[in-house]
Motif scaffolding. Structure first.
Motif, PDB file in Angstrom:
ATOM      1  N   GLU A 170       0.343  -2.433  -5.274  1.00 39.00           N
ATOM      2  CA  GLU A 170      -0.800  -3.246  -5.695  1.00 39.00           C
ATOM      3  C   GLU A 170      -1.936  -3.270  -4.680  1.00 39.00           C
ATOM      4  O   GLU A 170      -2.985  -3.878  -4.918  1.00 39.00           O
ATOM      5  CB  GLU A 170      -0.341  -4.690  -5.964  1.00 39.00           C
ATOM      6  N   GLY A 171      -1.752  -2.609  -3.535  1.00 44.76           N
ATOM      7  CA  GLY A 171      -2.791  -2.616  -2.518  1.00 44.76           C
ATOM      8  C   GLY A 171      -2.432  -3.524  -1.357  1.00 44.76           C
ATOM      9  O   GLY A 171      -1.320  -4.053  -1.276  1.00 44.76           O
ATOM     10  N   GLU A 175      -7.578  -2.150  -3.073  1.00 39.50           N
ATOM     11  CA  GLU A 175      -6.687  -1.412  -3.963  1.00 39.50           C
ATOM     12  C   GLU A 175      -6.453   0.004  -3.447  1.00 39.50           C
ATOM     13  O   GLU A 175      -7.258   0.547  -2.700  1.00 39.50           O
ATOM     14  CB  GLU A 175      -7.284  -1.352  -5.378  1.00 39.50           C
ATOM     15  N   ASP A 232       0.822  -1.217   0.000  1.00 40.78           N
ATOM     16  CA  ASP A 232       0.000   0.000   0.000  1.00 40.78           C
ATOM     17  C   ASP A 232       0.853   1.263   0.000  1.00 40.78           C
ATOM     18  O   ASP A 232       0.426   2.313   0.489  1.00 40.78           O
ATOM     19  CB  ASP A 232      -0.940   0.006   1.208  1.00 40.78           C
TER      20      ASP A 232
END
Length: 253
Positions: free
Chosen positions: A104-105, A114, A67
């Protein structure tokens, strides 16, 4: 035994770290050791310390993980609104920049969430968040999405779109006089901790990765913790503060 002699002549005040603008800075320091007969101050080479991590030119891209978000930092303002040049010590450290790349989250429970900002977005972030990088000749910041306060849809802070459980508040004016009618000087005016909610974020994530709506709405007059959040000055001269919903203590009516 001769008394040890120390020198501070090689410490350069101009080389001290300057946080305004997150500009890479150097600190020139000399080792503090006793000078022996026959040795001069020139015998010691200054130590150079970089304030930001410098990414070597052989690396052409940075891909944030999980994140994390890579932000290209906006340059510090070198002039005041009236056009007066500001010395480095008076330049405001920027808290905004352009998103360059995102991770990518992250996983929340069994669900993948996300990142809610995209490359190209102009964002405002917490003042002391992230890791400073010098990359491709520009200043960048690598931080977590949660350190991003909101998205700037214009160049005025009043139009900030808060993220997660953040709230944007227009701060109430400080009282000009006491209850007895005595005028207050600037130094004696109490910093207000009351204001009007301008915008709210979509809410924090619960254990399943779903948003929990906030308990305050735009237009509410609220009281908040005195030293919470990040303060900003709007183009209209008004004071704004962006903080977490948990820092709001009460709704006034």
């Amino acid at each position: 035994m001769a008394a040890a002699q120390f020198t501070t002549a090689n410490v350069s005040g101009r080389g001290l770290p300057i946080f305004e603008g997150l500009k890479p800075s150097t600190v020139k320091m000399a080792a503090f050791v006793p000078l022996r007969p026959g040795l001069s101050q020139r015998s010691f080479r200054p130590l150079v310390v970089k304030a930001a991590t410098v990414i070597a030119p052989k690396y052409t891209s940075i891909k944030p993980l999980a994140d994390r978000v890579l932000v290209k930092v906006k340059e510090a303002e070198e002039k005041s609104i009236g056009g007066i040049l500001l010395p480095s010590s008076a330049q405001t450290k920027p808290q905004s920049g352009e998103v360059v790349a995102v991770g990518e989250g992250k996983m929340v429970g069994k669900n993948k969430v996300e990142i809610s900002v995209k490359p190209g977005a102009q964002v405002v972030y917490s003042k002391y968040a992230g890791t400073e990088l010098e990359f491709n000749g520009s200043n960048h910041l690598l931080l977590k999405e949660d350190d991003i306060v909101g998205i700037l849809e214009t160049d005025d802070i009043k139009d900030l779109k808060p993220l997660n459980e953040r709230i944007l508040i227009k701060v109430a004016e400080a009282e000009e006089q006491t209850a007895g009618g005595l005028l207050l000087t600037e130094a004696s005016k109490q910093k207000p901790s009351i204001g009007t909610v301008v915008a709210v974020g979509p809410g924090a994530l619960d254990s399943e990765g779903k948003r929990k709506p906030l308990s305050v709405s735009a237009g509410d007059t609220v009281m908040y913790s005195k030293y919470a959040g990040n303060e900003f000055k709007g183009k209209d001269g008004s004071d704004y503060i962006a903080l977490r919903a948990s820092d709001v203590m009460a709704v006034l009516s």
